[in-house]
Design a protein around this motif. Structure first.
Motif, PDB file in Angstrom:
ATOM      1  N   VAL A 494       0.829  -1.205   0.000  1.00  0.00           N
ATOM      2  CA  VAL A 494       0.000   0.000   0.000  1.00  0.00           C
ATOM      3  C   VAL A 494       0.863   1.253   0.000  1.00  0.00           C
ATOM      4  CG1 VAL A 494      -1.740   1.282   1.255  1.00  0.00           C
ATOM      5  CG2 VAL A 494      -1.810  -1.195   1.227  1.00  0.00           C
ATOM      6  N   GLU A 495       1.869   1.278   0.901  1.00  0.00           N
ATOM      7  CA  GLU A 495       2.729   2.460   0.908  1.00  0.00           C
ATOM      8  C   GLU A 495       4.183   2.028   1.018  1.00  0.00           C
ATOM      9  OE1 GLU A 495       1.623   3.117   5.561  1.00  0.00           O
ATOM     10  OE2 GLU A 495       0.448   3.982   3.957  1.00  0.00           O
ATOM     11  N   GLU A 496       5.065   2.913   0.673  1.00  0.00           N
ATOM     12  CA  GLU A 496       6.496   2.564   0.621  1.00  0.00           C
ATOM     13  C   GLU A 496       6.984   2.061   1.973  1.00  0.00           C
ATOM     14  OE1 GLU A 496       8.844   1.543  -1.551  1.00  0.00           O
ATOM     15  OE2 GLU A 496       8.206   3.278  -2.686  1.00  0.00           O
ATOM     16  N   SER A 497       7.704   0.966   1.975  1.00  0.00           N
ATOM     17  CA  SER A 497       8.312   0.525   3.229  1.00  0.00           C
ATOM     18  C   SER A 497       9.814   0.529   2.996  1.00  0.00           C
ATOM     19  CB  SER A 497       7.814  -0.865   3.604  1.00  0.00           C
ATOM     20  OG  SER A 497       8.781  -1.829   3.317  1.00  0.00           O
ATOM     21  N   GLU A 498      10.557   0.917   4.038  1.00  0.00           N
ATOM     22  CA  GLU A 498      12.000   1.110   3.842  1.00  0.00           C
ATOM     23  C   GLU A 498      12.721  -0.203   3.609  1.00  0.00           C
ATOM     24  OE1 GLU A 498      13.735   3.915   6.393  1.00  0.00           O
ATOM     25  OE2 GLU A 498      12.267   5.372   5.699  1.00  0.00           O
ATOM     26  N   LEU A 502       9.845  -2.035  -2.994  1.00  0.00           N
ATOM     27  CA  LEU A 502       8.814  -2.296  -4.005  1.00  0.00           C
ATOM     28  C   LEU A 502       8.057  -0.994  -4.185  1.00  0.00           C
ATOM     29  CD1 LEU A 502       7.286  -5.680  -2.762  1.00  0.00           C
ATOM     30  CD2 LEU A 502       9.234  -5.327  -4.203  1.00  0.00           C
ATOM     31  N   THR A 503       7.626  -0.754  -5.398  1.00  0.00           N
ATOM     32  CA  THR A 503       6.851   0.473  -5.601  1.00  0.00           C
ATOM     33  C   THR A 503       5.478   0.247  -5.004  1.00  0.00           C
ATOM     34  OG1 THR A 503       7.982   0.641  -7.683  1.00  0.00           O
ATOM     35  CG2 THR A 503       6.126   2.115  -7.349  1.00  0.00           C
ATOM     36  N   SER A 504       5.085   1.099  -4.091  1.00  0.00           N
ATOM     37  CA  SER A 504       3.795   0.898  -3.441  1.00  0.00           C
ATOM     38  C   SER A 504       2.685   1.429  -4.335  1.00  0.00           C
ATOM     39  CB  SER A 504       3.774   1.661  -2.129  1.00  0.00           C
ATOM     40  OG  SER A 504       3.768   3.041  -2.414  1.00  0.00           O
ATOM     41  N   ALA A 505       1.456   1.014  -3.990  1.00  0.00           N
ATOM     42  CA  ALA A 505       0.294   1.428  -4.777  1.00  0.00           C
ATOM     43  C   ALA A 505       0.178   2.956  -4.811  1.00  0.00           C
ATOM     44  CB  ALA A 505      -0.966   0.810  -4.184  1.00  0.00           C
ATOM     45  N   GLU A 506       0.385   3.596  -3.656  1.00  0.00           N
ATOM     46  CA  GLU A 506       0.215   5.054  -3.608  1.00  0.00           C
ATOM     47  C   GLU A 506       1.255   5.760  -4.492  1.00  0.00           C
ATOM     48  OE1 GLU A 506       0.131   5.789   0.606  1.00  0.00           O
ATOM     49  OE2 GLU A 506      -2.038   5.449   0.685  1.00  0.00           O
ATOM     50  N   ASP A 507       2.504   5.259  -4.430  1.00  0.00           N
ATOM     51  CA  ASP A 507       3.556   5.873  -5.250  1.00  0.00           C
ATOM     52  C   ASP A 507       3.308   5.650  -6.736  1.00  0.00           C
ATOM     53  OD1 ASP A 507       4.653   6.479  -2.917  1.00  0.00           O
ATOM     54  OD2 ASP A 507       6.675   5.792  -3.384  1.00  0.00           O
ATOM     55  N   LEU A 522      -7.360   4.868  -7.381  1.00  0.00           N
ATOM     56  CA  LEU A 522      -6.573   4.071  -6.426  1.00  0.00           C
ATOM     57  C   LEU A 522      -7.513   3.318  -5.483  1.00  0.00           C
ATOM     58  CD1 LEU A 522      -3.796   3.420  -4.999  1.00  0.00           C
ATOM     59  CD2 LEU A 522      -4.150   5.493  -3.648  1.00  0.00           C
ATOM     60  N   ILE A 523      -7.199   2.049  -5.237  1.00  0.00           N
ATOM     61  CA  ILE A 523      -8.011   1.279  -4.273  1.00  0.00           C
ATOM     62  C   ILE A 523      -7.072   0.363  -3.495  1.00  0.00           C
ATOM     63  CG2 ILE A 523      -8.511  -0.591  -5.944  1.00  0.00           C
ATOM     64  CD1 ILE A 523     -11.294  -0.812  -4.641  1.00  0.00           C
ATOM     65  N   THR A 544     -12.553   6.909 -14.288  1.00  0.00           N
ATOM     66  CA  THR A 544     -11.109   6.641 -14.290  1.00  0.00           C
ATOM     67  C   THR A 544     -10.889   5.481 -15.269  1.00  0.00           C
ATOM     68  OG1 THR A 544     -11.338   5.137 -12.413  1.00  0.00           O
ATOM     69  CG2 THR A 544     -10.679   7.375 -11.902  1.00  0.00           C
ATOM     70  N   ARG A 545      -9.714   5.458 -15.914  1.00  0.00           N
ATOM     71  CA  ARG A 545      -9.440   4.407 -16.911  1.00  0.00           C
ATOM     72  C   ARG A 545      -8.390   3.430 -16.416  1.00  0.00           C
ATOM     73  NH1 ARG A 545     -13.379   4.846 -20.434  1.00  0.00           N
ATOM     74  NH2 ARG A 545     -12.174   3.433 -21.716  1.00  0.00           N
ATOM     75  N   ILE A 546      -7.570   3.883 -15.421  1.00  0.00           N
ATOM     76  CA  ILE A 546      -6.555   2.995 -14.838  1.00  0.00           C
ATOM     77  C   ILE A 546      -6.860   2.910 -13.346  1.00  0.00           C
ATOM     78  CG2 ILE A 546      -4.094   2.652 -14.364  1.00  0.00           C
ATOM     79  CD1 ILE A 546      -3.452   4.423 -16.742  1.00  0.00           C
ATOM     80  N   LEU A 547      -7.019   1.678 -12.833  1.00  0.00           N
ATOM     81  CA  LEU A 547      -7.259   1.516 -11.399  1.00  0.00           C
ATOM     82  C   LEU A 547      -6.023   0.866 -10.784  1.00  0.00           C
ATOM     83  CD1 LEU A 547      -9.200   1.869  -9.057  1.00  0.00           C
ATOM     84  CD2 LEU A 547     -10.071  -0.423  -9.489  1.00  0.00           C
ATOM     85  N   VAL A 548      -5.299   1.663  -9.982  1.00  0.00           N
ATOM     86  CA  VAL A 548      -4.115   1.128  -9.296  1.00  0.00           C
ATOM     87  C   VAL A 548      -4.597   0.557  -7.971  1.00  0.00           C
ATOM     88  CG1 VAL A 548      -1.881   1.692  -8.273  1.00  0.00           C
ATOM     89  CG2 VAL A 548      -2.646   2.881 -10.337  1.00  0.00           C
ATOM     90  N   GLY A 549      -4.165  -0.657  -7.674  1.00  0.00           N
ATOM     91  CA  GLY A 549      -4.656  -1.247  -6.432  1.00  0.00           C
ATOM     92  C   GLY A 549      -3.711  -2.290  -5.885  1.00  0.00           C
TER      93      GLY A 549
END
Length: 702
Positions: A494-498, A502-507, A522-523, A544-549
């Motif tokens: 879901v979010e960046e971890s140090e 890995l690229t997180s969904a939010e990024d 985003l979901i 929306t046309r792209i759903l990042v999740g």
């Protein structure tokens, strides 16, 4: 009542010498039993089995010992070289020799007087440990074992290696397991004499002792008769427990649901397509079950997009024809609302009323649904596990359908069963489960399989792409959007971890917005239910046309015009999950693509997974491959998901014995349904031993 014989094994592990609260906390990390709310017991340690062995039988002499090899050496002590005063970082060395050469036994932060006592100059000693060579000179750092020549026979030549956890020394663990073995009582024999003879199984206690005290590396192998004996014991315990659940659920005998087919015909007429051959076959099997006075307990397995919901709806119509209500339970709110969207309009065509009940229905809405269920004016209800909370009462629940069964254990099945007067039960799963696992998780059920995709579905093209070619992919997506297509983009976090890069969904959503603006939604699992629904709706409606999740979109979400799915860091996902995710596209009549983005270099297992995904879309083939690559524990999602996870059995090694265990359990209960014969009493002991005592309570409940 638990047999008194087992009391020594049910004592807390802290009753063992040298096992205090601190050690027990570490032991609990490696005990295979699901400890849940209880503390570790003595008996739990018996099932901490070695994952390999150290073979100390090699005695090559100093000169012939290879770098890194574990060897046993017969030596004469020559001299001690303590560290210079005040130089704690310099090791203490003991020099010793045999007829082939000299070796330095090296100790850091050593206790000099103790070393002089156990290795006096001129003494004959035996040491065992890993050989190292420094500047062409042989050395052994901290030997594992040191003994005088007279005590050499006490050295373990074959030593089991156990899974360890931070802070727990192998010696402490071995000593605790040794004490647990010492408390093992002589067990009654619960296995059939013919099976023991055919499989050459040793007695239960001998099997455990052989694995924990091996005299040959083969003794600690899962393929050895001793380990196979324990695996078969565990399979038998599981199959007897499932058969008792089944017998109990059948004994709460159901009732025959007869219908004239009128409501079903109306729903069929409203469908925009005709059913596939396997859908018709599954329905025929369900209808046959419903007309019998015994309860139905059937598992409906269908790959992603094979049309399980429609089969469920037509079964629900039969329940309504018989004057009863039907409930469909889904593991998540998103999925429950989606089922509602499919079922409600079709049910309405037949004059049937459908409602939804999840944790989100509050106040007046909730009251309306609850009173409609209680007075029978609501025929069908769709919901999450909120459906079997205590205050939900049905007028006459005759059919319970559970979707994605592996998220609900046997206990929830029993809770759902308690809602009606023993309703018929249909369980659905889109996780293609290999036959072996159907037996372990659902040995108590009949199985129907949907093997075809609905008419008009196109195959999905699967491609693998290294991250270096991400720009090419972005260009391809520009074209797809211009053609009116929709795209799922899946990220593992879901979010960046140090720790993990890995690229997180939010990024990822942020970088894609730089490229595609507001067309990106985003979901993820941490969003509130309302926000998730809004994100899904915007995607469905084309705002929306792209759903990042994240993998939230794995199960059941249906957007027929989504034609591309990008799975980032595909090498991080299991096969079953990749297959589930891929099934989100290919639901309309346009050709669809699944892009597996990976980061090179790939490990052997990851490479094989991506290869399997490219080669086949058949969920059952994929499930069998997944079983080979991962073993059973992870197959149905996470280990905690109600999937069978075993103490000693390894599905990939021992699957050949499962059917025998099921047949054995059925035969035993047919002859001795209350388990009161001598073998039946012994099997009760077995059930307690493997933590299946819930089943014994079912016996008492009658």
């Amino acid at each position: 009542m638990r047999p008194a014989l087992l009391d020594p094994l049910f004592a807390p592990a802290t009753s063992l010498e040298g096992v205090g609260p601190k050690v027990v906390a570490m032991l609990e990390n490696i005990v295979p039993a699901d400890l849940g709310t209880r503390e570790a017991r003595v008996g739990d340690l018996l099932f901490v089995l070695p994952n390999s062995v150290i073979d100390r039988r090699s005695r090559p002499g100093i000169a012939q010992a290879a770098e890194g090899q574990i060897v046993t050496l017969e030596l004469t002590v020559d001299r001690h070289q303590p560290a210079p005063r005040g130089k704690r970082s310099v090791p203490y060395r003991v020099y010793a020799f045999d007829e082939t050469g000299e070796i330095a036994l090296t100790f850091f932060h050593a206790n000099g007087p103790w070393l002089e006592k156990i290795m006096p100059v001129g003494a004959e000693i035996v040491v065992s440990g890993r050989m190292e060579w420094f500047n062409g000179r042989p050395s052994m750092v901290h030997p594992d074992h040191i003994a005088s020549a007279e005590e050499a026979d006490s050295l373990p030549l074959i030593e089991p290696v156990y899974p360890l956890t931070a802070g727990l020394s192998p010696k402490t663990l071995r000593r605790a397991i040794g004490q647990a073995l010492g408390r093992l009582p002589e067990m009654p024999e619960w296995q059939d004499a013919e099976i023991l003879r055919r499989q050459t199984f040793p007695a239960f206690d001998l099997a455990l002792k052989r694995i924990h005290n091996p005299t040959d590396p083969i003794d600690a192998s899962p393929q050895n008769a001793a380990w196979r004996r324990l695996a078969y014991d565990e399979f038998l315990a599981g199959q007897v427990a499932l058969a008792l659940v089944r017998a109990r659920t059948r004994r709460l005998s159901g009732r025959a649901l007869q219908g004239d087919g009128a409501l079903e015909a109306k729903i069929r007429a409203a469908l925009p397509y005709s059913l596939t051959r396997s859908q018709e076959q599954a329905l025929a099997e369900i209808h046959a079950d419903l007309t019998k006075p015994e309860r139905m307990l059937r598992l409906l397995q269908g790959d992603v997009g094979s049309g399980k919901t429609v089969v469920a709806l037509l079964a629900m119509a039969r329940a309504a024809e018989a004057g009863g209500q039907a409930a469909l339970m889904a593991p998540t709110e998103i999925l429950a609302r989606q089922h509602l969207a499919t079922i409600a309009p079709l049910a309405e065509q037949a004059g049937l009323k459908t409602a939804i009940l999840t944790g989100r229905e509050k106040g007046r809405d909730r009251e309306t649904v609850l009173s409609g269920l209680a007075d029978g004016s609501i025929h069908f209800v769709v919901g999450t596990h909120a459906l079997f909370q205590e205050h939900v009462a049905f007028h006459d629940l005759v059919l319970a359908i559970i979707d994605e069964q592996h998220r609900f254990g046997v206990h929830q099945r029993l809770a759902m069963t308690a809602k009606g007067d023993a309703p018929d039960m249909l369980v659905m799963t889109a996780t293609p489960i290999p036959r072996t696992l159907v037996l372990t998780a659902f040995g108590d059920m009949d199985v129907s399989r949907l093997t075809e995709k609905p008419a008009g579905r196109r195959p999905i093209t699967t491609v693998t792409l290294p991250f270096e070619r991400l720009n090419q992919l972005i260009g391809r997506i520009h074209t797809a959007i211009a053609e009116g297509q929709k795209i799922y983009w899946i990220c593992p976090l879901v979010e960046e971890s140090e720790e993990i890069e890995l690229t997180s969904a939010e990024d990822r959503a942020a970088t894609l917005r730089n490229e595609f603006g507001d067309a990106v939604g985003l979901i993820h699992g941490r969003m509130a239910g309302r926000d998730k629904d809004a994100a899904m709706l915007a995607f469905k409606n084309g705002e929306t046309r792209i759903l990042v999740g994240t993998t939230v979109i794995e199960v059941g979400i249906d957007v027929p015009d989504a034609t591309i799915i990008v799975i980032e860091h595909a090498e991080r996902f299991g096969l079953a999950q990749l297959h589930q995710l891929r099934g989100r596209v290919g639901r309309g009549d346009r050709a669809s693509t699944c892009v597996l983005l990976y980061k090179a270099p790939l490990g052997e297992v990851a490479r094989r997974r991506l290869e399997v995904m490219r080669q086949t879309e058949d969920g059952f083939v994929i499930a069998e491959e997944d079983l080979k690559l991962r073993g059973e524990g992870e197959l149905l999602g996470t280990r905690q998901s109600g999937a069978p996870s075993f103490l000693v059995a390894r599905i990939e090694e021992h699957a050949d014995m499962l059917e025998t265990a099921r047949d054995d359990a059925r035969l035993l209960l047919a002859r001795d349904p209350e388990l009161t014969s001598p073998r039946g009493e012994a099997v009760r002991t077995l059930l307690y031993l493997f933590g299946r005592d819930d089943a014994v309570r079912l016996l008492r409940a009658g």
